[in-house]
Write an enzyme that holds these catalytic residues in place. Structure first.
Site, PDB file in Angstrom:
ATOM      1  CG  ASP A 160      -1.598  -1.354   1.397  1.00 13.75           C
ATOM      2  OD1 ASP A 160      -2.459  -1.678   0.577  1.00 13.75           O
ATOM      3  OD2 ASP A 160      -1.221  -2.101   2.315  1.00 13.75           O
ATOM      4  CG  HIS A 188      -3.198  -5.156   3.366  1.00 15.11           C
ATOM      5  ND1 HIS A 188      -2.801  -4.334   2.355  1.00 15.11           N
ATOM      6  CD2 HIS A 188      -3.513  -6.337   2.768  1.00 15.11           C
ATOM      7  CE1 HIS A 188      -2.867  -4.974   1.203  1.00 15.11           C
ATOM      8  NE2 HIS A 188      -3.309  -6.192   1.427  1.00 15.11           N
TER       9      HIS A 188
HETATM   10  P1  NAD Z   1      -2.090 -18.578  -3.769  1.00 15.62           P
HETATM   11  O1  NAD Z   1      -3.411 -19.215  -3.541  1.00 15.62           O
HETATM   12  O2  NAD Z   1      -1.536 -18.546  -5.140  1.00 15.62           O
HETATM   13  O3  NAD Z   1      -1.016 -19.295  -2.837  1.00 15.62           O
HETATM   14  C1  NAD Z   1      -1.261 -19.541  -1.493  1.00 15.62           C
HETATM   15  C2  NAD Z   1      -0.516 -20.784  -1.134  1.00 15.62           C
HETATM   16  O4  NAD Z   1      -0.693 -20.987   0.267  1.00 15.62           O
HETATM   17  C3  NAD Z   1      -1.052 -22.036  -1.853  1.00 15.62           C
HETATM   18  O5  NAD Z   1       0.018 -22.728  -2.447  1.00 15.62           O
HETATM   19  C4  NAD Z   1      -1.683 -22.823  -0.725  1.00 15.62           C
HETATM   20  O6  NAD Z   1      -1.615 -24.230  -0.905  1.00 15.62           O
HETATM   21  C5  NAD Z   1      -0.835 -22.371   0.458  1.00 15.62           C
HETATM   22  N1  NAD Z   1      -1.412 -22.648   1.768  1.00 15.62           N
HETATM   23  C6  NAD Z   1      -2.715 -22.671   2.131  1.00 15.62           C
HETATM   24  N2  NAD Z   1      -2.819 -23.033   3.413  1.00 15.62           N
HETATM   25  C7  NAD Z   1      -1.567 -23.214   3.878  1.00 15.62           C
HETATM   26  C8  NAD Z   1      -1.025 -23.614   5.119  1.00 15.62           C
HETATM   27  N3  NAD Z   1      -1.810 -23.919   6.163  1.00 15.62           N
HETATM   28  N4  NAD Z   1       0.322 -23.706   5.240  1.00 15.62           N
HETATM   29  C9  NAD Z   1       1.118 -23.442   4.191  1.00 15.62           C
HETATM   30  N5  NAD Z   1       0.668 -23.092   2.996  1.00 15.62           N
HETATM   31  C10 NAD Z   1      -0.665 -22.971   2.831  1.00 15.62           C
HETATM   32  O7  NAD Z   1      -2.154 -17.122  -3.136  1.00 15.62           O
HETATM   33  P2  NAD Z   1      -1.167 -15.883  -3.393  1.00 15.62           P
HETATM   34  O8  NAD Z   1      -1.702 -15.086  -4.497  1.00 15.62           O
HETATM   35  O9  NAD Z   1       0.237 -16.379  -3.412  1.00 15.62           O
HETATM   36  O10 NAD Z   1      -1.423 -15.017  -2.074  1.00 15.62           O
HETATM   37  C11 NAD Z   1      -1.015 -15.473  -0.799  1.00 15.62           C
HETATM   38  C12 NAD Z   1      -1.665 -14.634   0.291  1.00 15.62           C
HETATM   39  O11 NAD Z   1      -1.175 -13.299   0.249  1.00 15.62           O
HETATM   40  C13 NAD Z   1      -3.179 -14.513   0.161  1.00 15.62           C
HETATM   41  O12 NAD Z   1      -3.744 -14.576   1.452  1.00 15.62           O
HETATM   42  C14 NAD Z   1      -3.378 -13.124  -0.426  1.00 15.62           C
HETATM   43  O13 NAD Z   1      -4.648 -12.597  -0.135  1.00 15.62           O
HETATM   44  C15 NAD Z   1      -2.275 -12.383   0.310  1.00 15.62           C
HETATM   45  N6  NAD Z   1      -1.833 -11.115  -0.248  1.00 15.62           N
HETATM   46  C16 NAD Z   1      -1.504 -10.125   0.629  1.00 15.62           C
HETATM   47  C17 NAD Z   1      -1.011  -8.908   0.179  1.00 15.62           C
HETATM   48  C18 NAD Z   1      -0.621  -7.812   1.143  1.00 15.62           C
HETATM   49  O14 NAD Z   1      -0.330  -6.700   0.684  1.00 15.62           O
HETATM   50  N7  NAD Z   1      -0.573  -8.018   2.445  1.00 15.62           N
HETATM   51  C19 NAD Z   1      -0.867  -8.708  -1.195  1.00 15.62           C
HETATM   52  C20 NAD Z   1      -1.213  -9.736  -2.083  1.00 15.62           C
HETATM   53  C21 NAD Z   1      -1.693 -10.946  -1.594  1.00 15.62           C
HETATM   54  C1  LMR Z   2      -3.685  -6.662  -2.413  1.00 15.59           C
HETATM   55  O1  LMR Z   2      -3.749  -5.636  -1.743  1.00 15.59           O
HETATM   56  O2  LMR Z   2      -3.419  -6.651  -3.630  1.00 15.59           O
HETATM   57  C2  LMR Z   2      -3.873  -7.991  -1.748  1.00 15.59           C
HETATM   58  O3  LMR Z   2      -4.113  -7.838  -0.394  1.00 15.59           O
HETATM   59  C3  LMR Z   2      -4.890  -8.819  -2.407  1.00 15.59           C
HETATM   60  C4  LMR Z   2      -6.270  -8.391  -2.014  1.00 15.59           C
HETATM   61  O4  LMR Z   2      -7.014  -9.235  -1.531  1.00 15.59           O
HETATM   62  O5  LMR Z   2      -6.583  -7.207  -2.192  1.00 15.59           O
END
Ligand code: NAD
Ligand code: LMR
Length: 325
Positions: A160, A188
């Site tokens: 962000d 977030h």
């Molecule tokens: P994704 O679904 O491609 O990958 C997530 C992975 O986590 C998968 O491989 C899944 O099998 C694994 N997983 C699920 N449960 C698990 C557990 N108990 N232990 C270990 N691994 C586990 O998702 P992504 O696009 O890589 O995103 C990952 C996370 O990050 C999501 O929660 C998404 O919302 C979050 N995210 C946060 C931000 C931020 O700014 N904070 C930004 C983007 C995405």
């Molecule tokens: C983002 O900010 O791109 C991630 O947290 C994904 C979402 O759920 O918005």
């Protein structure tokens, strides 16, 4: 962390962000070009096959900095003695969902991993939670890992922060690197408050440079708050490349420190600064030195900002109460 290789663990390593972040970590973008890394990769049993594929690719990259790659689905085995853990593992948000809806699904994961970390983690382990809802997942993780100091837990709002820098830079017609000291306060989520009151463009206050309070108080804030959703809408998948870059930025700053006079945004377990309830995982402006963060104190908070900071605080209190119940 001193001496030999640094033990870096990535959870959810078979996922989208994992695929973007691993090459950056292994190339030295996070810990520097001279730091060797012992890599631990965790995912769930259903994804072990995919994770094996990722490991094969990492092996085929022949990264000079990687000394070892461990992988598996047992958190007690993979999190053991880690120096740095990046928690990506969880269910990502789909189109139309609020991040809050992920709470229940992801809460149990962080409860379980917190308990594992409590058993096998080190006193010095640094934890970054990226999986959503990131702030509350981080609070849960720390709650179930009381042996690890609270200061070692953080959640990611650096994406962000970076998004805000881009919006300001584009409006001012400069490069993002000219923008410093924006702040993300709170969650977030769509209640986060991107605050430019203390930021600069090429050393001059953002507010004076842009001279457009209507945009700064309106479209700028909503664009940053809704950027994650806009990306999901467009890609049909949540942000991954920019999330990976932000996670690398977050850890690098935490470990290597902030330049003099600059701060970044990190969600940390509040010490009560700026009237936020102690223990809430709230995003603040922080400086970092010696692998520790410090909330920037004494910033003037005007009425507009206070209202926005309270709104996002209230959402975090609701999330915390729901998660802990
Ligand atoms: P994704 O679904 O491609 O990958 C997530 C992975 O986590 C998968 O491989 C899944 O099998 C694994 N997983 C699920 N449960 C698990 C557990 N108990 N232990 C270990 N691994 C586990 O998702 P992504 O696009 O890589 O995103 C990952 C996370 O990050 C999501 O929660 C998404 O919302 C979050 N995210 C946060 C931000 C931020 O700014 N904070 C930004 C983007 C995405
Ligand atoms: C983002 O900010 O791109 C991630 O947290 C994904 C979402 O759920 O918005």
């Amino acid at each position: 962390m001193e001496g030999g290789a640094v033990k870096v663990v990535v959870t959810g390593a078979a996922g989208q962000i994992g695929y973007s972040i691993l090459p950056m970590i292994c190339s030295g973008h996070m810990l520097g070009a001279n730091t060797h890394i012992d890599l631990g990769l965790l995912d769930i049993p259903q994804c072990e096959e995919a994770l094996r594929g990722v490991v094969m690719e990492l092996q085929d990259c022949s990264y000079p900095l990687i000394t070892q790659i461990r992988h598996g689905s047992d958190p007690r085995e993979i999190l053991r003695d880690a120096d740095i853990i990046i928690f990506l593992g969880g269910f990502p948000r789909k189109a139309g969902m609020e991040r809050k809806e992920l709470l229940q699904r992801n809460c149990n994961i962080f409860k379980e991993q917190g308990a594992a970390l409590n058993e096998v983690g080190k006193q010095t382990t640094l934890c970054l939670v990226v999986a959503n809802p990131a702030n509350t997942n981080c609070l849960i993780l720390s709650h179930f890992a009381p042996n690890i100091p609270r200061k070692n837990f953080s959640a990611m709002t650096r994406l962000d922060h970076n998004r805000s820098m881009h919006q300001i830079a584009a409006r001012a017609g400069v490069h993002s690197s000219a923008v410093k000291n924006v702040i993300i306060w709170g969650n977030h989520s769509s209640t986060q408050y991107p605050d430019v009151n203390h930021g600069t463009v090429n050393g001059h206050p953002i507010k004076q440079t842009l001279n457009d309070d209507a945009w700064l108080h309106g479209e700028f804030i909503t664009t940053v708050q809704r950027r994650g959703a806009a990306i999901i809408e467009a890609r049909k998948l949540s942000s991954a490349m920019s999330a990976a870059k932000a996670a690398v930025d977050h850890v690098r700053t935490w470990v290597q420190g902030t330049p003099e006079g600059e701060h970044v945004s990190m969600a940390v377990l509040s010490d009560g600064s700026y009237g936020i309830d102690e223990g809430l995982c709230y995003s603040y402006p922080v400086t970092c030195a010696n692998k520790e963060w410090h909330v920037v104190q004494g910033l003037h908070i005007d009425e507009f900002s206070r209202e926005k900071m309270e709104l996002t605080k209230r959402e975090l209190i609701e999330e915390r109460d729901e998660a802990l119940s």
